[in-house]
Design a protein around this motif. Structure first.
Motif, mmCIF file in Angstrom:
data_model
loop_
_atom_site.group_PDB
_atom_site.id
_atom_site.type_symbol
_atom_site.label_atom_id
_atom_site.label_comp_id
_atom_site.label_asym_id
_atom_site.label_seq_id
_atom_site.Cartn_x
_atom_site.Cartn_y
_atom_site.Cartn_z
ATOM 1 N N ILE A 199 8.996 -3.689 -2.816
ATOM 2 C CA ILE A 199 7.786 -3.619 -1.988
ATOM 3 C C ILE A 199 6.606 -4.242 -2.711
ATOM 4 O O ILE A 199 5.857 -5.054 -2.146
ATOM 5 N N VAL A 200 6.444 -3.896 -3.977
ATOM 6 C CA VAL A 200 5.338 -4.448 -4.754
ATOM 7 C C VAL A 200 5.482 -5.959 -4.886
ATOM 8 O O VAL A 200 4.505 -6.710 -4.757
ATOM 9 N N ALA A 219 -3.237 7.093 2.026
ATOM 10 C CA ALA A 219 -3.622 5.879 1.296
ATOM 11 C C ALA A 219 -3.840 6.202 -0.177
ATOM 12 O O ALA A 219 -3.513 5.387 -1.058
ATOM 13 N N GLU A 220 -4.349 7.389 -0.444
ATOM 14 C CA GLU A 220 -4.603 7.787 -1.831
ATOM 15 C C GLU A 220 -3.307 7.972 -2.612
ATOM 16 O O GLU A 220 -3.186 7.520 -3.753
ATOM 17 N N THR A 221 -2.317 8.636 -2.008
ATOM 18 C CA THR A 221 -1.054 8.840 -2.727
ATOM 19 C C THR A 221 -0.338 7.516 -2.952
ATOM 20 O O THR A 221 0.328 7.327 -3.973
ATOM 21 N N VAL A 222 -0.463 6.595 -2.014
ATOM 22 C CA VAL A 222 0.157 5.280 -2.181
ATOM 23 C C VAL A 222 -0.488 4.538 -3.342
ATOM 24 O O VAL A 222 0.200 3.919 -4.168
ATOM 25 N N ALA A 223 -1.808 4.601 -3.410
ATOM 26 C CA ALA A 223 -2.523 3.897 -4.479
ATOM 27 C C ALA A 223 -2.157 4.429 -5.855
ATOM 28 O O ALA A 223 -2.276 3.712 -6.863
ATOM 29 N N GLN A 224 -1.683 5.684 -5.896
ATOM 30 C CA GLN A 224 -1.330 6.290 -7.183
ATOM 31 C C GLN A 224 0.078 5.941 -7.638
ATOM 32 O O GLN A 224 0.454 6.229 -8.776
ATOM 33 N N PRO A 226 3.082 3.754 -9.123
ATOM 34 C CA PRO A 226 3.073 2.699 -10.138
ATOM 35 C C PRO A 226 3.068 1.303 -9.513
ATOM 36 O O PRO A 226 3.901 0.980 -8.660
ATOM 37 N N ALA A 227 2.094 0.498 -9.919
ATOM 38 C CA ALA A 227 1.943 -0.913 -9.541
ATOM 39 C C ALA A 227 1.477 -1.132 -8.110
ATOM 40 O O ALA A 227 1.193 -2.273 -7.718
#
Length: 267
Positions: A199-200, A219-224, A226-227
């Motif tokens: 995905i990254v 959105a916050e948990t996704v931003a946390q 890795p990468a």
């Protein structure tokens, strides 16, 4: 009135007045077309609209005798789990099997079928026209801005996704979005499990979270993760926190979903 479902033709001599819905999508359709007051009972997943008469009936492990206790003159289902259609036929209970939609056109067809079956054909036509107009307007509002952009649709935090061959994938296709799940989707019936690394590496421009209710993803948990802070969708604020229910059903609220996709793409 004779209508056709996946289980064949069904002739109804009178307008049904005691409908049992074992499909959350069908429940939403029935209420949207004005047949809500004819609905006697719905399954335990039919949580919208709030006035739907929810019961402990299960669509996943349906029981013909339990359904028959509501004396239905029409049962609407989305699958034939445990041979429920034959079991209800044996009890002389009319059934209409409307399987999961694969395209938005399937949604329109099912709305019209339910309109015919319930005596609300005109209202169903109006709902179809409204949903079509809203989706068209949502797509038009984005225009060419989405050209070349990609989307990752998340079904759960273990990275199961949905490709373009699925119902929800067909919505993204309307916007011209490239679906990063497509390369793996064919081998997984349209619903592949991706990896975080993949995905990254694909750098999606839009992330749609369809696991906000089940799994508290934001959105916050996704931003946390890795990468994930390197992903354009995260960097540019294009993470859509969708309702699991709306994103998984093929009822009239698909117009709400299309509008939220448009708004997120526009920032």
């Amino acid at each position: 009135m004779t209508v056709t479902g996946a289980d064949g033709e069904l002739t109804l001599d009178e307008q049904p007045e005691a409908i049992v819905s074992l499909s959350a999508s069908a429940t939403e359709m029935l209420f949207a077309i004005g047949a809500g007051n004819q609905v006697e009972a719905v399954d335990d997943n039919s949580n919208f609209p709030p006035e739907a008469p929810i019961t402990d009936l299960s669509a996943f492990t349906p029981n013909a005798e339990a359904i028959a206790e509501y004396a239905p003159d029409l049962v609407v289902l989305s699958n034939d789990q445990n041979g429920i259609v034959d079991a209800l036929d044996a009890l002389a209970v009319p059934t209409l099997l409307l399987e999961a939609a694969e395209t938005i056109d399937d949604t329109y067809e099912q709305l019209e079928t339910l309109g015919d079956a319930t005596g609300h054909a005109e209202e169903a036509d109006e709902v179809v026209a409204d949903v079509q107009d809203r989706i068209d307007a949502a797509v038009e509002s984005v225009g060419s801005d989405a050209e070349g952009m990609s989307v990752y649709h998340e079904l759960d935090p273990s990275y199961f996704s949905a490709g373009s061959s699925t119902f929800i994938g067909s919505v993204y296709a309307l916007f011209g979005l490239e679906n990063i799940a497509d390369e793996a989707a064919a081998a997984a019936g349209g619903y592949p499990q991706l990896s975080a690394e993949y995905i990254v590496s694909e750098q999606p421009d839009l992330i749609v979270l369809a696991d906000t209710l089940c799994c508290a993803q934001t959105a916050e948990t996704v931003a946390q993760r890795p990468a994930f802070d390197t992903v354009p969708a995260v960097q540019e604020g294009r993470v859509l926190e969708a309702s699991d229910d709306i994103a998984s059903r093929w009822g009239p609220r698909i117009a709400d979903f299309a509008e939220s996709v448009a708004e997120t793409l526009q920032g």
